[in-house]
Design a protein around this motif. Structure first.
Motif, PDB file in Angstrom:
ATOM      1  N   UNK A  84       0.828  -1.209   0.000  1.00  0.00           N
ATOM      2  CA  UNK A  84       0.000   0.000   0.000  1.00  0.00           C
ATOM      3  C   UNK A  84       0.866   1.264   0.000  1.00  0.00           C
ATOM      4  N   UNK A  85       1.962   1.246   0.728  1.00  0.00           N
ATOM      5  CA  UNK A  85       2.853   2.404   0.756  1.00  0.00           C
ATOM      6  C   UNK A  85       3.473   2.636  -0.621  1.00  0.00           C
ATOM      7  N   UNK A  86       3.851   1.563  -1.300  1.00  0.00           N
ATOM      8  CA  UNK A  86       4.394   1.728  -2.650  1.00  0.00           C
ATOM      9  C   UNK A  86       3.341   2.296  -3.588  1.00  0.00           C
ATOM     10  N   UNK A  87       2.123   1.799  -3.482  1.00  0.00           N
ATOM     11  CA  UNK A  87       1.045   2.306  -4.341  1.00  0.00           C
ATOM     12  C   UNK A  87       0.760   3.784  -4.061  1.00  0.00           C
ATOM     13  N   UNK A  88       0.979   4.201  -2.815  1.00  0.00           N
ATOM     14  CA  UNK A  88       0.769   5.605  -2.432  1.00  0.00           C
ATOM     15  C   UNK A  88       2.032   6.448  -2.659  1.00  0.00           C
ATOM     16  N   UNK A  89       3.063   5.842  -3.218  1.00  0.00           N
ATOM     17  CA  UNK A  89       4.345   6.493  -3.470  1.00  0.00           C
ATOM     18  C   UNK A  89       4.991   7.025  -2.190  1.00  0.00           C
ATOM     19  N   UNK A  90       4.806   6.271  -1.114  1.00  0.00           N
ATOM     20  CA  UNK A  90       5.432   6.602   0.170  1.00  0.00           C
ATOM     21  C   UNK A  90       6.611   5.651   0.363  1.00  0.00           C
TER      22      UNK A  90
END
Length: 130
Positions: free
Chosen positions: A42-48
């Motif tokens: 989810x963090x990768x998808x949110x570019x975090x």
């Protein structure tokens, strides 16, 4: 300073780990692994990327712990499981470096059925003992 409710939660978790059976500890590790993978994806998808890095490194630490605690002399399937863990360790590093959420999802897809199998085995052992 840690607030009282956070301190109580940390104490409860520490006590839970300290008193858990080996099967329960294994399931706790797998549950946390799946949670870390989900959060990392989810963090990768949110570019975090900082959060993704934190979650994926923790997931890697868990897989490494699972890997190094295998006992190949006790169980014939341990060699195959060790190979899977080595593959997952490498893929986690690659997914983290590349920022590849799909790769993290694929890793989770490998590990969730394994977690579920360990859960079924633990329940079967508990039922046989109880």
């Amino acid at each position: 300073m840690t607030n009282p409710s956070q301190a109580m939660r940390q104490r409860y978790l520490a006590d839970s780990v300290a008193t858990a059976s080996p099967a329960k500890l294994l399931l706790m590790l797998f549950d946390r692994l799946i949670m870390d993978l989900s959060r990392g994806e989810q963090a990768l998808l949110a570019d975090d990327r900082p959060e993704a890095n934190l979650q994926l490194k923790h997931a890697g630490d868990i897989v490494t712990e699972l890997h190094v605690t295998l006992k190949p002399d006790v169980w014939e399937g341990a060699k195959d499981l060790a190979s899977l863990y080595a593959f997952v360790e490498t893929e986690l590093v690659n997914a983290n470096v590349q920022g590849d959420a799909a790769k993290v999802a694929a890793i989770r897809g490998l590990m969730e059925p394994l977690r579920d199998t360990w859960r079924e085995a633990a329940l079967a052992v508990a039922a046989a003992e109880g």
